[in-house]
Design a protein around this motif. Sequence first.
Motif, PDB file in Angstrom:
ATOM      1  N   GLY A   1      35.546  42.357  41.715  1.00 34.43           N
ATOM      2  CA  GLY A   1      35.065  42.300  43.090  1.00 34.43           C
ATOM      3  C   GLY A   1      34.067  41.199  43.358  1.00 34.43           C
ATOM      4  O   GLY A   1      33.814  40.854  44.511  1.00 34.43           O
ATOM      5  N   ASP A   2      33.502  40.622  42.290  1.00 29.12           N
ATOM      6  CA  ASP A   2      32.534  39.538  42.455  1.00 29.12           C
ATOM      7  C   ASP A   2      33.215  38.175  42.613  1.00 29.12           C
ATOM      8  O   ASP A   2      32.542  37.201  42.926  1.00 29.12           O
ATOM      9  N   TYR A   3      34.515  38.103  42.392  1.00 26.72           N
ATOM     10  CA  TYR A   3      35.236  36.833  42.416  1.00 26.72           C
ATOM     11  C   TYR A   3      36.016  36.685  43.715  1.00 26.72           C
ATOM     12  O   TYR A   3      36.614  37.651  44.198  1.00 26.72           O
ATOM     13  N   LYS A   4      36.008  35.478  44.280  1.00 25.86           N
ATOM     14  CA  LYS A   4      36.582  35.247  45.602  1.00 25.86           C
ATOM     15  C   LYS A   4      37.913  34.513  45.569  1.00 25.86           C
ATOM     16  O   LYS A   4      38.746  34.699  46.443  1.00 25.86           O
ATOM     17  N   ASP A   5      38.095  33.639  44.609  1.00 22.69           N
ATOM     18  CA  ASP A   5      39.307  32.814  44.545  1.00 22.69           C
ATOM     19  C   ASP A   5      40.156  33.292  43.373  1.00 22.69           C
ATOM     20  O   ASP A   5      39.656  33.404  42.246  1.00 22.69           O
ATOM     21  N   TRP A   6      41.446  33.532  43.656  1.00 22.65           N
ATOM     22  CA  TRP A   6      42.351  34.087  42.657  1.00 22.65           C
ATOM     23  C   TRP A   6      43.659  33.316  42.625  1.00 22.65           C
ATOM     24  O   TRP A   6      44.142  32.833  43.669  1.00 22.65           O
ATOM     25  N   GLY A   7      44.247  33.228  41.453  1.00 20.46           N
ATOM     26  CA  GLY A   7      45.601  32.733  41.337  1.00 20.46           C
ATOM     27  C   GLY A   7      46.598  33.845  41.624  1.00 20.46           C
ATOM     28  O   GLY A   7      46.231  34.992  41.897  1.00 20.46           O
ATOM     29  N   GLN A   8      47.875  33.502  41.490  1.00 26.09           N
ATOM     30  CA  GLN A   8      48.945  34.458  41.801  1.00 26.09           C
ATOM     31  C   GLN A   8      49.289  35.341  40.601  1.00 26.09           C
ATOM     32  O   GLN A   8      50.003  36.328  40.741  1.00 26.09           O
ATOM     33  N   GLY A   9      48.799  34.977  39.429  1.00 24.43           N
ATOM     34  CA  GLY A   9      49.041  35.764  38.227  1.00 24.43           C
ATOM     35  C   GLY A   9      50.240  35.281  37.430  1.00 24.43           C
ATOM     36  O   GLY A   9      51.160  34.657  37.961  1.00 24.43           O
ATOM     37  N   THR A  10      50.203  35.573  36.132  1.00 27.83           N
ATOM     38  CA  THR A  10      51.303  35.247  35.236  1.00 27.83           C
ATOM     39  C   THR A  10      51.491  36.435  34.284  1.00 27.83           C
ATOM     40  O   THR A  10      50.521  36.971  33.742  1.00 27.83           O
ATOM     41  N   GLN A  11      52.736  36.851  34.079  1.00 21.83           N
ATOM     42  CA  GLN A  11      53.027  38.067  33.321  1.00 21.83           C
ATOM     43  C   GLN A  11      53.068  37.789  31.825  1.00 21.83           C
ATOM     44  O   GLN A  11      53.729  36.848  31.374  1.00 21.83           O
ATOM     45  N   VAL A  12      52.367  38.630  31.084  1.00 24.57           N
ATOM     46  CA  VAL A  12      52.423  38.616  29.622  1.00 24.57           C
ATOM     47  C   VAL A  12      52.961  39.962  29.166  1.00 24.57           C
ATOM     48  O   VAL A  12      52.420  41.010  29.523  1.00 24.57           O
ATOM     49  N   THR A  13      54.022  39.923  28.372  1.00 20.08           N
ATOM     50  CA  THR A  13      54.628  41.147  27.852  1.00 20.08           C
ATOM     51  C   THR A  13      54.682  41.045  26.336  1.00 20.08           C
ATOM     52  O   THR A  13      55.242  40.086  25.797  1.00 20.08           O
ATOM     53  N   VAL A  14      54.109  42.032  25.664  1.00 24.16           N
ATOM     54  CA  VAL A  14      54.063  42.052  24.205  1.00 24.16           C
ATOM     55  C   VAL A  14      54.809  43.290  23.721  1.00 24.16           C
ATOM     56  O   VAL A  14      54.490  44.406  24.121  1.00 24.16           O
ATOM     57  N   SER A  15      55.783  43.085  22.858  1.00 21.99           N
ATOM     58  CA  SER A  15      56.572  44.224  22.385  1.00 21.99           C
ATOM     59  C   SER A  15      56.638  44.272  20.871  1.00 21.99           C
ATOM     60  O   SER A  15      56.226  43.305  20.203  1.00 21.99           O
TER      61      SER A  15
END
Length: 121
Positions: free
Chosen positions: A107-121
């Motif tokens: 909640g303290d951060y204002k600027d965000w990227g769109q995200g990137t998925q990491v999947t570990v199996s």
Amino acid sequence: HVQLVESGGDSVQAGGSLRLSCVASGDNLRNYCAGWFRQVPGKEREGVAIMHTGYTDSVLGRFIVSQDSDRTTMYLRMNRLKPEDTAKYYCAAVPRAPGSRCTFLAGDYKDWGQGTQVTVS
């Protein structure tokens, strides 16, 4: 404000490594609190690694956060990955007030990227 774009997410086997990248435009990250967060469905976004501050306990000793020399790209090197590291990873930034600490609170951060998925199996 900065615009942030992440890349580098992938599907890997447990024990493997990945490096995520976050490119900043509109400004460099020199005067920002900046770091990496992750989120799984149904859970709150969790601070993982914050520049100049540290790491959450679950990744300490396995993940390394860094920036390039011109402060326009931030990286997250993830080693010895575990299935519980599976999440969507986001980079985030907020202008840093002089003398203030950079927190692990989303909640303290204002600027965000769109995200990137990491999947570990």
